[in-house]
Enzyme design. Structure first.
Site, PDB file in Angstrom:
ATOM      1  N   GLU A  32     -18.403 -33.888  43.493  1.00  0.00           N
ATOM      2  CA  GLU A  32     -17.272 -32.954  43.416  1.00  0.00           C
ATOM      3  C   GLU A  32     -17.434 -31.866  44.476  1.00  0.00           C
ATOM      4  O   GLU A  32     -18.161 -30.894  44.249  1.00  0.00           O
ATOM      5  CB  GLU A  32     -17.221 -32.303  42.032  1.00  0.00           C
ATOM      6  CG  GLU A  32     -17.041 -33.291  40.899  1.00  0.00           C
ATOM      7  CD  GLU A  32     -16.455 -32.626  39.667  1.00  0.00           C
ATOM      8  OE1 GLU A  32     -15.412 -33.093  39.206  1.00  0.00           O
ATOM      9  OE2 GLU A  32     -17.019 -31.620  39.196  1.00  0.00           O
ATOM     10  N   ASN A  80     -12.224 -33.841  32.251  1.00  0.00           N
ATOM     11  CA  ASN A  80     -12.991 -32.629  31.938  1.00  0.00           C
ATOM     12  C   ASN A  80     -11.997 -31.536  31.579  1.00  0.00           C
ATOM     13  O   ASN A  80     -11.356 -30.965  32.457  1.00  0.00           O
ATOM     14  CB  ASN A  80     -13.824 -32.252  33.178  1.00  0.00           C
ATOM     15  CG  ASN A  80     -14.523 -30.914  33.018  1.00  0.00           C
ATOM     16  OD1 ASN A  80     -14.584 -30.362  31.910  1.00  0.00           O
ATOM     17  ND2 ASN A  80     -15.063 -30.394  34.116  1.00  0.00           N
ATOM     18  N   GLY A 139     -10.032 -27.653  41.477  1.00  0.00           N
ATOM     19  CA  GLY A 139      -9.006 -26.738  40.984  1.00  0.00           C
ATOM     20  C   GLY A 139      -8.192 -26.078  42.084  1.00  0.00           C
ATOM     21  O   GLY A 139      -7.456 -25.134  41.837  1.00  0.00           O
ATOM     22  N   GLU A 149     -19.197 -25.229  38.081  1.00  0.00           N
ATOM     23  CA  GLU A 149     -18.907 -23.980  37.358  1.00  0.00           C
ATOM     24  C   GLU A 149     -20.119 -23.524  36.557  1.00  0.00           C
ATOM     25  O   GLU A 149     -20.351 -22.328  36.389  1.00  0.00           O
ATOM     26  CB  GLU A 149     -17.671 -24.172  36.460  1.00  0.00           C
ATOM     27  CG  GLU A 149     -16.407 -24.248  37.307  1.00  0.00           C
ATOM     28  CD  GLU A 149     -15.291 -25.079  36.727  1.00  0.00           C
ATOM     29  OE1 GLU A 149     -15.282 -25.347  35.518  1.00  0.00           O
ATOM     30  OE2 GLU A 149     -14.409 -25.486  37.514  1.00  0.00           O
TER      31      GLU A 149
END
Ligand code: PGA
Length: 251
Positions: free
Chosen positions: A167, A10, A173, A97
């Site tokens: 996730e 991604n 991140g 996100e």
């Protein structure tokens, strides 16, 4: 029972044409197991170039989002049919996100999954709990709340053609990966949840882990019995690192 193994990159809003050609040059010539499926998900403008750049049969292209609507006055949006026309095979939906930065609800995500399936795309449906939810032992309840509207919208049989990416939001991140044991425990929960609805579908459902997966930790994560691959952000932007992940993982 054979379950697909998938390594998806991604790129988020990163990368450019030169990364695309360097990644393609490297992956086209890497020793990637024929039994794994690699999916490259660049931003929309690069999808068509990506399709011609990656020439191996087991590398497909995915988008990172799409509209739940078929067409019409939705400025700035991209439809499932448009992705299909660009030979895009997968689409990431419900990424955390999208949920947190763009307010996408479980119901909107479900509508997107439905639209993607109608166009023949394979959705990579992302689910995952926040750190607070994990700490307060809400993980399983949160995952069920994210999954149920999708099951209601498309029916359990549709999960023959859906990939799930678990996730944990706190691992995305951040460099904080779930331990293989912790990830396995949650993946096993997700598979049991589906098995209560249809054992055959649950047994074949690819469950990817995402959240700071990299060349070092991918092997131990994917070795877990209910982890069938990865959805990789940061490490998918580094040619050497991503190709190491692709060649480490066996189908
Ligand atoms: P990360 O992102 O690998 O950089 O944690 C994963 C994702 O957001 O899909």
């Amino acid at each position: 029972m054979t379950r697909q193994t998938i390594v998806a990159g991604n790129w988020k809003m990163n990368g450019n044409l030169s990364l695309l050609s360097e990644m393609a040059e490297c992956l086209n010539n890497s020793d990637i197991d024929e039994n794994i499926n690699v999916v490259i998900c660049p931003s929309f403008p690069y999808l068509l170039s990506a399709n011609s750049a990656f020439t191996r049969g087991n590398i497909a292209i995915g988008a990172q989002n799409m509209s739940e609507f078929a067409s019409g006055a939705h400025t700035g949006e991209v439809s499932a049919d448009m992705l299909n026309e660009m030979s895009v095979k997968y689409v990431i939906l419900g990424h955390s996100e999208r949920r947190s930065n763009y307010g996408e609800s479980n119901e909107q995500t479900a509508a997107k999954v439905k639209a993607s399936l109608a166009a023949g795309l394979i959705p990579i449906l992302c689910i995952g709990e926040s750190e607070d939810e994990r700490v307060s032992e809400q993980t399983e309840a949160v995952l069920k709340t994210q999954l149920q509207p999708v099951i209601d919208a498309v029916g359990i049989d549709a999960f023959n053609d859906i990939v799930i990416a678990y996730e944990p939001v706190w691992a995305i991140g951040t460099g904080k990966t779930a331990s293989p044991e912790m990830a396995q425990e949650t993946h096993a929960f997700i598979r049991r949840f589906f098995a209560e609805l249809n054992e055959g579908i649950a047994a074949k459902l690819p469950l990817l882990y995402g959240g700071s997966m990299n060349a070092k930790n991918c092997k131990d994560l994917i070795a877990q019995p209910d982890i069938d691959g990865g959805l990789i952000g940061g490490a998918s932007l580094k040619v050497g690192e991503f190709s190491t992940i692709c060649t480490t993982v066996k189908g």
